[in-house]
Enzyme design. Structure first.
Site, mmCIF file in Angstrom:
data_model
loop_
_atom_site.group_PDB
_atom_site.id
_atom_site.type_symbol
_atom_site.label_atom_id
_atom_site.label_comp_id
_atom_site.label_asym_id
_atom_site.label_seq_id
_atom_site.Cartn_x
_atom_site.Cartn_y
_atom_site.Cartn_z
ATOM 1 N N GLY A 13 0.822 -1.218 0.000
ATOM 2 C CA GLY A 13 0.000 0.000 0.000
ATOM 3 C C GLY A 13 0.847 1.254 0.000
ATOM 4 N N ALA A 14 1.882 1.264 -0.880
ATOM 5 C CA ALA A 14 2.895 2.325 -0.790
ATOM 6 C C ALA A 14 2.684 3.472 -1.775
ATOM 7 C CB ALA A 14 4.298 1.725 -0.982
ATOM 8 N N ASP A 64 -3.842 -7.018 -4.437
ATOM 9 C CA ASP A 64 -4.671 -6.807 -3.249
ATOM 10 C C ASP A 64 -4.153 -7.746 -2.154
ATOM 11 O OD1 ASP A 64 -6.658 -6.952 -1.288
ATOM 12 O OD2 ASP A 64 -8.292 -6.809 -2.736
ATOM 13 N N VAL A 65 -3.607 -7.170 -1.083
ATOM 14 C CA VAL A 65 -2.978 -8.007 -0.050
ATOM 15 C C VAL A 65 -3.973 -8.916 0.673
ATOM 16 C CG1 VAL A 65 -1.031 -6.435 0.377
ATOM 17 C CG2 VAL A 65 -3.127 -6.205 1.739
ATOM 18 N N ASN A 91 1.900 -2.237 5.422
ATOM 19 C CA ASN A 91 1.323 -0.909 5.642
ATOM 20 C C ASN A 91 -0.105 -0.773 5.105
ATOM 21 O OD1 ASN A 91 1.506 2.253 5.777
ATOM 22 N ND2 ASN A 91 1.079 1.776 3.626
ATOM 23 N N SER A 143 -1.871 0.463 15.084
ATOM 24 C CA SER A 143 -2.445 1.783 15.399
ATOM 25 C C SER A 143 -2.626 1.869 16.907
ATOM 26 C CB SER A 143 -3.815 1.927 14.722
ATOM 27 O OG SER A 143 -4.524 3.027 15.288
ATOM 28 N N TYR A 156 -11.799 -1.772 12.867
ATOM 29 C CA TYR A 156 -10.414 -1.313 12.691
ATOM 30 C C TYR A 156 -9.565 -1.615 13.936
ATOM 31 C CZ TYR A 156 -6.715 2.098 11.450
ATOM 32 O OH TYR A 156 -5.521 2.721 11.150
ATOM 33 N N ALA A 159 -8.767 -5.281 14.091
ATOM 34 C CA ALA A 159 -7.718 -5.648 13.127
ATOM 35 C C ALA A 159 -6.347 -5.196 13.625
ATOM 36 C CB ALA A 159 -8.026 -5.017 11.762
ATOM 37 N N LYS A 160 -6.286 -3.972 14.160
ATOM 38 C CA LYS A 160 -4.985 -3.426 14.568
ATOM 39 C C LYS A 160 -4.473 -4.108 15.854
ATOM 40 C CE LYS A 160 -4.348 -0.530 11.178
ATOM 41 N NZ LYS A 160 -3.270 -0.758 10.192
HETATM 42 N N1 NAP Z 1 -3.335 8.091 9.139
HETATM 43 C C1 NAP Z 1 -3.389 7.724 10.414
HETATM 44 O O1 NAP Z 1 -3.700 8.540 11.296
HETATM 45 C C2 NAP Z 1 -3.041 6.320 10.817
HETATM 46 C C3 NAP Z 1 -2.997 6.031 12.182
HETATM 47 C C4 NAP Z 1 -2.673 4.738 12.587
HETATM 48 C C5 NAP Z 1 -2.415 3.764 11.650
HETATM 49 N N2 NAP Z 1 -2.484 4.068 10.321
HETATM 50 C C6 NAP Z 1 -2.204 2.982 9.385
HETATM 51 O O2 NAP Z 1 -1.162 3.345 8.513
HETATM 52 C C7 NAP Z 1 -1.320 2.657 7.265
HETATM 53 C C8 NAP Z 1 -1.292 3.671 6.120
HETATM 54 O O3 NAP Z 1 -2.369 4.570 6.297
HETATM 55 P P1 NAP Z 1 -2.473 6.002 5.565
HETATM 56 O O4 NAP Z 1 -2.937 6.956 6.595
HETATM 57 O O5 NAP Z 1 -1.241 6.281 4.791
HETATM 58 O O6 NAP Z 1 -3.721 5.720 4.619
HETATM 59 P P2 NAP Z 1 -3.994 6.004 3.069
HETATM 60 O O7 NAP Z 1 -3.407 7.312 2.661
HETATM 61 O O8 NAP Z 1 -5.460 5.787 2.903
HETATM 62 O O9 NAP Z 1 -3.180 4.844 2.351
HETATM 63 C C9 NAP Z 1 -3.544 3.506 2.473
HETATM 64 C C10 NAP Z 1 -2.830 2.719 1.400
HETATM 65 O O10 NAP Z 1 -3.207 1.340 1.541
HETATM 66 C C11 NAP Z 1 -3.479 0.827 0.240
HETATM 67 N N3 NAP Z 1 -4.404 -0.302 0.296
HETATM 68 C C12 NAP Z 1 -5.644 -0.335 0.820
HETATM 69 N N4 NAP Z 1 -6.169 -1.560 0.686
HETATM 70 C C13 NAP Z 1 -5.243 -2.320 0.050
HETATM 71 C C14 NAP Z 1 -5.200 -3.669 -0.367
HETATM 72 N N5 NAP Z 1 -6.221 -4.488 -0.162
HETATM 73 N N6 NAP Z 1 -4.079 -4.132 -0.962
HETATM 74 C C15 NAP Z 1 -3.026 -3.316 -1.180
HETATM 75 N N7 NAP Z 1 -3.008 -2.008 -0.814
HETATM 76 C C16 NAP Z 1 -4.108 -1.525 -0.207
HETATM 77 C C17 NAP Z 1 -4.084 1.997 -0.512
HETATM 78 O O11 NAP Z 1 -3.930 1.766 -1.890
HETATM 79 P P3 NAP Z 1 -5.036 2.200 -2.966
HETATM 80 O O12 NAP Z 1 -5.237 3.671 -2.783
HETATM 81 O O13 NAP Z 1 -4.405 1.820 -4.250
HETATM 82 O O14 NAP Z 1 -6.250 1.400 -2.635
HETATM 83 C C18 NAP Z 1 -3.232 3.155 -0.010
HETATM 84 O O15 NAP Z 1 -2.065 3.298 -0.789
HETATM 85 C C19 NAP Z 1 -2.641 1.891 7.372
HETATM 86 O O16 NAP Z 1 -2.400 0.567 7.769
HETATM 87 C C20 NAP Z 1 -3.370 2.638 8.478
HETATM 88 O O17 NAP Z 1 -4.332 1.825 9.115
HETATM 89 C C21 NAP Z 1 -2.783 5.324 9.882
#
Ligand code: NAP
Length: 248
Positions: A13-14, A64-65, A91, A143, A156, A159-160
């Site tokens: 998900g990079a 899709d992971v 990620n 998280s 969520y 899962a976390k």
């Molecule tokens: N932002 C926060 O405050 C926060 C806090 C705690 C934890 N996190 C965790 O940090 C990680 C990244 O979050 P983010 O905030 O950067 O979110 P984001 O901007 O929404 O990015 C999420 C990424 O995951 C990819 N993704 C989603 N479903 C997927 C799948 N089935 N297979 C492969 N890729 C997939 C998306 O790709 P597509 O766009 O191509 O679907 C996107 O690139 C996540 O695990 C999130 O739960 C975030």
């Protein structure tokens, strides 16, 4: 950091957000990078170019992971191209928030499938590679809500929390073979995932952060960079909160 060249990191998900920042930081650290993405193909080409301009090699692999065979293919493509995988960063993640009494079954299932099963799928497929190398680092993005729970996020947070369980079990199973598994637990980080939250939720969140600011993608990427480096060789089975002191 202090790694030999030709080390390879796979980040799921990079294409954007935290994953993108991790990919760029690990490229700065000297890793060649495998970018996994699901939909965001446009921004991925740009990211590959940016990593190559840093003098590192990079490939993008769609998949899709949450689908066992697709996760297998992501790992296979990485090994076919680079011959090894030193670091896996799980990620990829989604949210489908809603109060417990109104949450649809599909919203629960989907979040578990992507966030929790997706993490298992990638670890399952990378483990034989790392075991053969007798070297590897697995870093899972959990998280703080996996530790504390959160109203409106039973799916969520489950899962976390599960990711923390996977991290500790993996660390125990694979430690004797030179493989470390750790998790980071970000708090409130400014990305697409959090930008749709209401002003009221953001304000409340800010009040609960002792350092009085939201986190950035670089705050998370810097911690992942440390865990991926040899400076963290004696650390396994741990969860590092990156949350400005929200949870302590
Ligand atoms: N932002 C926060 O405050 C926060 C806090 C705690 C934890 N996190 C965790 O940090 C990680 C990244 O979050 P983010 O905030 O950067 O979110 P984001 O901007 O929404 O990015 C999420 C990424 O995951 C990819 N993704 C989603 N479903 C997927 C799948 N089935 N297979 C492969 N890729 C997939 C998306 O790709 P597509 O766009 O191509 O679907 C996107 O690139 C996540 O695990 C999130 O739960 C975030």
């Amino acid at each position: 950091m202090d790694i030999a060249s030709k080390n390879v990191a796979v980040i799921t998900g990079a294409a954007k957000g935290i994953g993108r920042a991790i990919a760029l930081k690990l490229a700065d650290d000297g890793f060649d990078i495998v970018i996994n993405y699901r939909n965001s193909s446009g921004s991925v080409e740009e990211l590959v170019g940016e990593i190559e301009s840093k003098g590192r090699k990079s490939i993008a692999v769609q998949g899709d992971v949450s689908v066992f065979e697709e996760a297998k293919n992501i790992i296979k493509q990485a090994v076919d191209f680079f011959g090894r995988i030193d670091v896996l960063v799980n990620n990829a993640g989604i949210t489908r928030d809603g109060l417990l009494l109104r949450m649809k079954e599909d919203d629960f299932d989907k979040v578990i499938e992507v966030n929790l099963k997706g993490t298992f799928n990638c670890i399952r497929h990378v483990s034989p590679i790392m075991l053969k190398q007798r070297k590897g680092k697995i870093i899972n993005i959990s998280s703080v809500v996996g530790v504390t729970g959160n109203a409106g996020q039973v799916n969520y947070s489950a899962a976390k929390a599960g990711i923390i369980g996977i991290t500790k079990s993996t660390a125990r199973e694979l430690a004797s073979r030179g493989i470390n598994a750790n998790a980071v637990a970000p708090g409130f980080i400014k990305t697409d995932m959090t930008k749709t939250l209401s002003e009221k939720i953001r304000e409340n969140a800010l009040h609960s952060i002792p350092l009085r600011r939201f986190g950035t993608v670089y705050d998370v990427a810097n911690a992942v960079s440390f865990l991926a480096s040899s400076n963290a060789d004696y650390i396994t089975g741990q969860v590092i909160n990156i949350d400005g002191g929200m949870v302590m």
